[in-house]
Design a protein around this motif. Sequence first.
Motif, PDB file in Angstrom:
ATOM      1  N   GLU A   2       9.856  11.227   0.429  1.00  0.00           N
ATOM      2  CA  GLU A   2       8.717  10.898   1.285  1.00  0.00           C
ATOM      3  C   GLU A   2       8.085   9.593   0.809  1.00  0.00           C
ATOM      4  OE1 GLU A   2       5.256  13.505  -0.956  1.00  0.00           O
ATOM      5  OE2 GLU A   2       6.650  14.559   0.380  1.00  0.00           O
ATOM      6  N   SER A   3       7.348   8.929   1.687  1.00  0.00           N
ATOM      7  CA  SER A   3       6.684   7.702   1.267  1.00  0.00           C
ATOM      8  C   SER A   3       5.520   8.037   0.346  1.00  0.00           C
ATOM      9  CB  SER A   3       6.201   6.906   2.481  1.00  0.00           C
ATOM     10  OG  SER A   3       5.194   7.606   3.180  1.00  0.00           O
ATOM     11  N   VAL A   4       5.199   7.085  -0.526  1.00  0.00           N
ATOM     12  CA  VAL A   4       4.194   7.303  -1.565  1.00  0.00           C
ATOM     13  C   VAL A   4       3.192   6.158  -1.523  1.00  0.00           C
ATOM     14  CG1 VAL A   4       3.795   7.478  -4.054  1.00  0.00           C
ATOM     15  CG2 VAL A   4       5.801   8.572  -3.016  1.00  0.00           C
ATOM     16  N   GLY A   5       1.906   6.501  -1.498  1.00  0.00           N
ATOM     17  CA  GLY A   5       0.866   5.495  -1.488  1.00  0.00           C
ATOM     18  C   GLY A   5       0.521   5.009  -2.882  1.00  0.00           C
ATOM     19  N   GLU A  46       0.801  -1.219   0.000  1.00  0.00           N
ATOM     20  CA  GLU A  46       0.000   0.000   0.000  1.00  0.00           C
ATOM     21  C   GLU A  46       0.838   1.274   0.000  1.00  0.00           C
ATOM     22  OE1 GLU A  46      -2.540  -0.291   3.392  1.00  0.00           O
ATOM     23  OE2 GLU A  46      -3.707  -1.963   2.565  1.00  0.00           O
ATOM     24  N   ARG A  47       2.062   1.208   0.528  1.00  0.00           N
ATOM     25  CA  ARG A  47       2.927   2.392   0.568  1.00  0.00           C
ATOM     26  C   ARG A  47       4.358   1.968   0.281  1.00  0.00           C
ATOM     27  NH1 ARG A  47       0.444   6.787   1.900  1.00  0.00           N
ATOM     28  NH2 ARG A  47       2.416   7.937   1.916  1.00  0.00           N
ATOM     29  N   VAL A  48       5.111   2.903  -0.323  1.00  0.00           N
ATOM     30  CA  VAL A  48       6.481   2.611  -0.726  1.00  0.00           C
ATOM     31  C   VAL A  48       7.375   3.794  -0.370  1.00  0.00           C
ATOM     32  CG1 VAL A  48       8.007   2.044  -2.657  1.00  0.00           C
ATOM     33  CG2 VAL A  48       5.638   1.220  -2.659  1.00  0.00           C
ATOM     34  N   SER A  49       8.579   3.501   0.107  1.00  0.00           N
ATOM     35  CA  SER A  49       9.609   4.533   0.262  1.00  0.00           C
ATOM     36  C   SER A  49      10.915   3.964  -0.269  1.00  0.00           C
ATOM     37  CB  SER A  49       9.751   4.978   1.718  1.00  0.00           C
ATOM     38  OG  SER A  49      10.004   3.877   2.563  1.00  0.00           O
ATOM     39  N   ALA A  50      11.803   4.838  -0.767  1.00  0.00           N
ATOM     40  CA  ALA A  50      12.987   4.312  -1.444  1.00  0.00           C
ATOM     41  C   ALA A  50      14.113   5.324  -1.524  1.00  0.00           C
ATOM     42  CB  ALA A  50      12.624   3.842  -2.850  1.00  0.00           C
ATOM     43  N   GLY A  87      26.790  10.018 -14.041  1.00  0.00           N
ATOM     44  CA  GLY A  87      26.327  10.426 -15.354  1.00  0.00           C
ATOM     45  C   GLY A  87      25.317   9.500 -15.992  1.00  0.00           C
ATOM     46  N   ASP A  88      25.104   8.324 -15.411  1.00  0.00           N
ATOM     47  CA  ASP A  88      24.098   7.419 -15.962  1.00  0.00           C
ATOM     48  C   ASP A  88      22.718   8.038 -15.752  1.00  0.00           C
ATOM     49  OD1 ASP A  88      22.901   5.268 -17.136  1.00  0.00           O
ATOM     50  OD2 ASP A  88      23.712   3.760 -15.769  1.00  0.00           O
ATOM     51  N   ALA A  89      21.819   7.836 -16.723  1.00  0.00           N
ATOM     52  CA  ALA A  89      20.493   8.461 -16.654  1.00  0.00           C
ATOM     53  C   ALA A  89      19.506   7.672 -15.817  1.00  0.00           C
ATOM     54  CB  ALA A  89      19.926   8.645 -18.057  1.00  0.00           C
ATOM     55  N   VAL A  90      19.865   6.429 -15.446  1.00  0.00           N
ATOM     56  CA  VAL A  90      18.976   5.599 -14.638  1.00  0.00           C
ATOM     57  C   VAL A  90      19.728   5.093 -13.417  1.00  0.00           C
ATOM     58  CG1 VAL A  90      17.569   4.885 -16.602  1.00  0.00           C
ATOM     59  CG2 VAL A  90      19.529   3.488 -15.915  1.00  0.00           C
ATOM     60  N   GLU A  91      18.947   4.621 -12.451  1.00  0.00           N
ATOM     61  CA  GLU A  91      19.557   4.131 -11.212  1.00  0.00           C
ATOM     62  C   GLU A  91      20.157   2.742 -11.387  1.00  0.00           C
ATOM     63  OE1 GLU A  91      16.227   1.414 -11.032  1.00  0.00           O
ATOM     64  OE2 GLU A  91      16.510   3.428 -11.868  1.00  0.00           O
ATOM     65  N   GLY A  92      21.286   2.539 -10.707  1.00  0.00           N
ATOM     66  CA  GLY A  92      21.894   1.212 -10.655  1.00  0.00           C
ATOM     67  C   GLY A  92      21.796   0.612  -9.283  1.00  0.00           C
ATOM     68  N   LEU A  93      21.153   1.333  -8.359  1.00  0.00           N
ATOM     69  CA  LEU A  93      20.958   0.864  -6.987  1.00  0.00           C
ATOM     70  C   LEU A  93      19.624   1.397  -6.493  1.00  0.00           C
ATOM     71  CD1 LEU A  93      22.097  -0.422  -4.322  1.00  0.00           C
ATOM     72  CD2 LEU A  93      22.946   1.869  -3.755  1.00  0.00           C
ATOM     73  N   ALA A  94      18.821   0.518  -5.895  1.00  0.00           N
ATOM     74  CA  ALA A  94      17.533   0.921  -5.330  1.00  0.00           C
ATOM     75  C   ALA A  94      17.303   0.165  -4.030  1.00  0.00           C
ATOM     76  CB  ALA A  94      16.402   0.626  -6.306  1.00  0.00           C
ATOM     77  N   LEU A  95      17.083   0.910  -2.963  1.00  0.00           N
ATOM     78  CA  LEU A  95      16.780   0.346  -1.647  1.00  0.00           C
ATOM     79  C   LEU A  95      15.355   0.769  -1.300  1.00  0.00           C
ATOM     80  CD1 LEU A  95      20.112   1.375   0.159  1.00  0.00           C
ATOM     81  CD2 LEU A  95      19.671  -0.645  -1.238  1.00  0.00           C
ATOM     82  N   CYS A  96      14.465  -0.202  -1.154  1.00  0.00           N
ATOM     83  CA  CYS A  96      13.035   0.096  -1.060  1.00  0.00           C
ATOM     84  C   CYS A  96      12.418  -0.535   0.186  1.00  0.00           C
ATOM     85  CB  CYS A  96      12.287  -0.438  -2.280  1.00  0.00           C
ATOM     86  SG  CYS A  96      13.026  -0.012  -3.856  1.00  0.00           S
ATOM     87  N   ARG A  97      11.428   0.164   0.738  1.00  0.00           N
ATOM     88  CA  ARG A  97      10.581  -0.396   1.796  1.00  0.00           C
ATOM     89  C   ARG A  97       9.148  -0.437   1.283  1.00  0.00           C
ATOM     90  NH1 ARG A  97      10.287   2.717   7.318  1.00  0.00           N
ATOM     91  NH2 ARG A  97       8.781   4.000   6.167  1.00  0.00           N
ATOM     92  N   LEU A  98       8.559  -1.610   1.315  1.00  0.00           N
ATOM     93  CA  LEU A  98       7.187  -1.817   0.865  1.00  0.00           C
ATOM     94  C   LEU A  98       6.324  -2.141   2.081  1.00  0.00           C
ATOM     95  CD1 LEU A  98       7.990  -4.263  -2.110  1.00  0.00           C
ATOM     96  CD2 LEU A  98       8.126  -1.769  -2.099  1.00  0.00           C
TER      97      LEU A  98
END
Length: 389
Positions: free
Chosen positions: A344-347, A205-209, A217-228
């Motif tokens: 911030e966390s996002v629903g 229901e909610r996500v933060s990351a 210089g890369d246009a996209v992320e190569g690392l993502a740490l997420c809480r679901l």
Amino acid sequence: MTTPLRVGIVGCGNVALNFHVPAYQAEPDRFTITALADPTPERLELGRAVTGLTADQVHSDASALLAREDVDVVDVCTPQHLHRNLVVAAAAAGKHILCEKPLAATPADAAAMVAAADQAGVVLGVVHNYLFFPEIVAARELIDNGAIGDVRTVTVDMLGVVDSPGAAGYRPRWRHDPAAAGGGVLMDMLHGVYLAEHLLGEPVERVSAYVDAATPGDAVEGLALCRLESAHRAALVNIGWGFGPGGIRVNGTKGRMVLRYRDEGTIPWAPFEALRLTTEAGTETPDLPAGQELVPLVADALRATVADLADAITTGRAPAAPGRAALHTLEATVAAYTSAALGESVGIPLPVDGPVHRRGVIGLADLDVPATSGVRTRGLFGLATPNGS
């Protein structure tokens, strides 16, 4: 014996020829490949040679494949920003659909695909094939049987993802284009997102990351740490290109499970090593098949995926990963990017009139992203840096 379903494959890239084609060929009682489409001549010829089709069964234009009467199922193996039009057209033509993950590059496109399939009354299945890995099946069965009580937390570490290029005849680095891919390593490996939710047993229901580029210089992320976060539970999903650790842990009210991979590596590049179940009675290691190397493991999971699709079509039940579930996974992934940008966390679900629902990560430019946001300061996803560059 039922007549095999006739399959037309759109996109003759590496995933199609190395995994989808062999999966259908391994199920001759369920499927026969009758058509291919790809705009790249060399890839189309490779596909024709692998499948043994004739020249009149292969097409440079997908619309010709969709118009064929000898196609019951359209398998969409193109980059995700091309999925929407293909799936909507396939549904309108009355074809059942198997679509590679992620379902789309933007939630709006994914929602349109789900709506089109629902309106046409056709099956839309998505390749969330990690659900069929033996250790994942075993872990879910242990949870369902009450082995660890009620699930409290899940941790999925996939920090050793290999940054595999696409087919040389197309655009080998298209996954580093935020408009085409919809994100970086998290979007490419959103397997970790749906696995976490699958093991939690409740919808997120909610996500933060937090996200960062793999190289400056890369246009996209190569690392993502997420809480679901779900209603009563939470998961951590950590995904990155590189050489970091991997593994899955599930914590319950009466015990825990740890899924380990060779040298603490990342699923599926590192073969599964052991599932350790710990309760008050002690620790045990259920007898599971020896971990396979990458290619046979993914091949078996793709075969299970297409077999599941055939069962869904013939029995009327939902596939293991229906379009609506894949839309939810995509929204959770885009919510992670939004959270990282805004701090911030996002629903979820995301507001359908909002820019990230309509445009995915490209829509972040229409939000009030702080100048101090790491996403902005690193220039990720096309956001201008504070100095305007």
